[in-house]
Design a protein around this motif. Structure first.
Motif, PDB file in Angstrom:
ATOM      1  N   LEU A  69      20.769 -33.569 -11.873  1.00  0.00           N
ATOM      2  CA  LEU A  69      19.883 -34.622 -12.350  1.00  0.00           C
ATOM      3  C   LEU A  69      20.104 -35.926 -11.602  1.00  0.00           C
ATOM      4  O   LEU A  69      19.141 -36.610 -11.223  1.00  0.00           O
ATOM      5  N   HIS A  70      21.356 -36.268 -11.361  1.00  0.00           N
ATOM      6  CA  HIS A  70      21.620 -37.505 -10.627  1.00  0.00           C
ATOM      7  C   HIS A  70      21.278 -37.367  -9.145  1.00  0.00           C
ATOM      8  O   HIS A  70      20.949 -38.364  -8.496  1.00  0.00           O
ATOM      9  N   LEU A  71      21.342 -36.143  -8.612  1.00  0.00           N
ATOM     10  CA  LEU A  71      20.862 -35.932  -7.245  1.00  0.00           C
ATOM     11  C   LEU A  71      19.370 -36.237  -7.152  1.00  0.00           C
ATOM     12  O   LEU A  71      18.914 -36.904  -6.206  1.00  0.00           O
ATOM     13  N   MET A  72      18.601 -35.778  -8.122  1.00  0.00           N
ATOM     14  CA  MET A  72      17.169 -36.073  -8.125  1.00  0.00           C
ATOM     15  C   MET A  72      16.929 -37.574  -8.214  1.00  0.00           C
ATOM     16  O   MET A  72      16.070 -38.128  -7.507  1.00  0.00           O
ATOM     17  N   LYS A  73      17.689 -38.262  -9.061  1.00  0.00           N
ATOM     18  CA  LYS A  73      17.583 -39.724  -9.155  1.00  0.00           C
ATOM     19  C   LYS A  73      17.919 -40.375  -7.810  1.00  0.00           C
ATOM     20  O   LYS A  73      17.226 -41.289  -7.347  1.00  0.00           O
ATOM     21  N   HIS A  74      18.987 -39.915  -7.206  1.00  0.00           N
ATOM     22  CA  HIS A  74      19.439 -40.451  -5.923  1.00  0.00           C
ATOM     23  C   HIS A  74      18.348 -40.299  -4.864  1.00  0.00           C
ATOM     24  O   HIS A  74      18.054 -41.246  -4.119  1.00  0.00           O
ATOM     25  N   LEU A  75      17.748 -39.130  -4.799  1.00  0.00           N
ATOM     26  CA  LEU A  75      16.704 -38.877  -3.801  1.00  0.00           C
ATOM     27  C   LEU A  75      15.448 -39.684  -4.100  1.00  0.00           C
ATOM     28  O   LEU A  75      14.811 -40.230  -3.183  1.00  0.00           O
ATOM     29  N   ALA A  76      15.075 -39.756  -5.377  1.00  0.00           N
ATOM     30  CA  ALA A  76      13.876 -40.521  -5.749  1.00  0.00           C
ATOM     31  C   ALA A  76      14.030 -41.985  -5.355  1.00  0.00           C
ATOM     32  O   ALA A  76      13.057 -42.621  -4.904  1.00  0.00           O
ATOM     33  N   MET A  77      15.228 -42.537  -5.502  1.00  0.00           N
ATOM     34  CA  MET A  77      15.476 -43.927  -5.150  1.00  0.00           C
ATOM     35  C   MET A  77      15.399 -44.152  -3.642  1.00  0.00           C
ATOM     36  O   MET A  77      15.271 -45.285  -3.186  1.00  0.00           O
ATOM     37  N   ARG A  78      15.463 -43.072  -2.872  1.00  0.00           N
ATOM     38  CA  ARG A  78      15.365 -43.161  -1.421  1.00  0.00           C
ATOM     39  C   ARG A  78      14.033 -42.641  -0.916  1.00  0.00           C
ATOM     40  O   ARG A  78      13.902 -42.222   0.229  1.00  0.00           O
ATOM     41  N   ASP A  79      13.043 -42.657  -1.791  1.00  0.00           N
ATOM     42  CA  ASP A  79      11.653 -42.346  -1.451  1.00  0.00           C
ATOM     43  C   ASP A  79      11.432 -40.895  -1.041  1.00  0.00           C
ATOM     44  O   ASP A  79      10.478 -40.589  -0.310  1.00  0.00           O
ATOM     45  N   ILE A  80      12.295 -40.000  -1.491  1.00  0.00           N
ATOM     46  CA  ILE A  80      12.025 -38.571  -1.340  1.00  0.00           C
ATOM     47  C   ILE A  80      11.209 -38.148  -2.561  1.00  0.00           C
ATOM     48  O   ILE A  80      11.605 -38.436  -3.699  1.00  0.00           O
ATOM     49  N   PRO A  81      10.059 -37.513  -2.364  1.00  0.00           N
ATOM     50  CA  PRO A  81       9.186 -37.196  -3.503  1.00  0.00           C
ATOM     51  C   PRO A  81       9.725 -36.033  -4.337  1.00  0.00           C
ATOM     52  O   PRO A  81       9.498 -34.858  -4.039  1.00  0.00           O
ATOM     53  N   VAL A  82      10.466 -36.373  -5.376  1.00  0.00           N
ATOM     54  CA  VAL A  82      11.044 -35.389  -6.289  1.00  0.00           C
ATOM     55  C   VAL A  82      10.803 -35.858  -7.714  1.00  0.00           C
ATOM     56  O   VAL A  82      10.614 -37.060  -7.960  1.00  0.00           O
ATOM     57  N   PRO A  83      10.808 -34.959  -8.695  1.00  0.00           N
ATOM     58  CA  PRO A  83      10.665 -35.382 -10.086  1.00  0.00           C
ATOM     59  C   PRO A  83      11.815 -36.297 -10.497  1.00  0.00           C
ATOM     60  O   PRO A  83      12.970 -36.046 -10.151  1.00  0.00           O
ATOM     61  N   ASP A  84      11.483 -37.331 -11.248  1.00  0.00           N
ATOM     62  CA  ASP A  84      12.461 -38.345 -11.641  1.00  0.00           C
ATOM     63  C   ASP A  84      12.836 -38.127 -13.108  1.00  0.00           C
ATOM     64  O   ASP A  84      12.010 -38.304 -14.007  1.00  0.00           O
ATOM     65  N   PRO A  85      14.092 -37.733 -13.406  1.00  0.00           N
ATOM     66  CA  PRO A  85      14.491 -37.516 -14.802  1.00  0.00           C
ATOM     67  C   PRO A  85      14.364 -38.795 -15.628  1.00  0.00           C
ATOM     68  O   PRO A  85      14.753 -39.881 -15.195  1.00  0.00           O
ATOM     69  N   GLN A  86      13.816 -38.650 -16.832  1.00  0.00           N
ATOM     70  CA  GLN A  86      13.572 -39.793 -17.703  1.00  0.00           C
ATOM     71  C   GLN A  86      14.795 -40.108 -18.553  1.00  0.00           C
ATOM     72  O   GLN A  86      15.428 -39.209 -19.125  1.00  0.00           O
TER      73      GLN A  86
END
Length: 326
Positions: A69-86
């Protein structure tokens, strides 16, 4: 993404309320996949309707899940288009629904490209390289849980379901991969977080036919730290093959790798070991499909994949090794 745990409207609403997302207006199970329970959830907060994916994790534990989950957050913050956990009001992104660990993420727009062209492969290759670079400084560590150690543990379990010819193939390939992992060239391969399951049905595109744009990668729940070359090989074995024969489509593979290489230059050892990692990618999914097919779990809508597909792919990779040159 079969439904192992039935989620009621009341249970879904309790989570949505805790996340401050309004009212649940639709809840429906997702039939594809075989690992976790997944539902589409539509919410309305009085201003707009939004679409989400609710995942209940059936195998992964509360201790393992923060990595994903934090990997997805990390990638989303770097503009990689992935689902962002709420997150809830405390910032927590790992929740509990029906007694299971759970997450709610935004639904990506568009649909799958199940018959990809060069156009689609180029975009996936480019974005995969960007994902690897964006994840290079991710601070959490967790091995690929479906890597060599799991293959070694699982092959004896599926052995009784195989013919003698299949047993010989799987044993010889496992021994090959075990030896490869001890070599200095393999151990020097660049590595970091990998998706490890980036098949055609885990990527979304949107737009006019023939001009679709990649809108995101999803389903990161097989991710782990591994060689980036393994991630590339998994993609090539799905995006760049004939599904009927398992043969590599060299044109699409050339396009995919050129796009990746333009973002992150592949090393000499990566180019040299690509044929071996293509074999590794095929072995990994043959083993997992054998396991899911012969030792299935009970689930509503469960549809295990045919394991013979990746047996064909592995035989092709062993019999017809492919080398890519810049």
């Amino acid at each position: 993404m079969a439904v192992f745990t039935e989620v009621t409207l009341h249970a879904a609403q309790a989570l949505v309320t805790r996340l401050g997302l309004g009212q649940v207006v639709a809840l429906r199970g997702i039939t594809s996949g075989i690992e976790n329970t997944n539902y589409f959830v539509d919410t309305d907060d009085g201003q707009r309707t939004r679409q989400w994916v609710l995942t209940l994790f059936e195998r992964l534990s509360h201790e393992q899940l923060p990595f994903y989950l934090h990997l997805m957050k990390h990638l989303a913050m770097r503009d990689i288009p992935v689902p962002d956990p709420q997150a809830d009001a405390t910032g927590e992104i790992l929740h509990t629904v029906c007694g299971k660990p759970a997450a709610l993420v935004g639904k990506l727009s568009g649909g799958h490209q199940l018959a990809p062209s060069d156009w689609h492969c180029r975009q996936v290759g480019t974005m995969l390289a960007r994902l690897h670079q964006a994840g290079a400084d991710y601070p959490r560590a967790q091995p690929n849980l479906r890597g060599l150690a799991w293959w070694t543990e699982t092959v004896p379990v599926v052995h009784p379901f195989l013919t003698l010819a299949q047993q010989q193939l799987i044993d010889e390939e496992l021994a090959f991969q075990q030896h490869l992992a001890t070599t200095s060239a393999y151990q020097a391969l660049p590595r970091g977080p990998v998706h490890a399951d980036l098949f055609r049905d885990n990527v979304m595109f949107d737009g006019l036919p023939g001009h679709e744009k990649l809108t995101g990668f999803f389903d990161f729940y097989f991710a782990g730290v591994d060689t980036w070359l393994f991630d590339i090989a998994v993609c090539l074995n799905d995006w760049c093959i004939s599904l009927e024969s398992g043969r590599l489509d060299e044109q699409r593979a050339q396009v995919f790798l050129a796009a990746y290489d333009s973002e992150r230059t592949l090393t000499h050892d990566e180019l040299r070991l690509l044929p071996a990692l293509l074999r590794a990618g095929a072995l990994r999914f043959w083993i997992s499909r054998l396991w899911d097919f012969h030792l299935p779990r009970e689930a509503s809508m469960l549809k295990p994949h045919d394991p013979t597909h990746f047996e064909r792919v592995l035989r092709e990779r062993v019999g017809n090794p492919w080398h890519w040159m810049r």
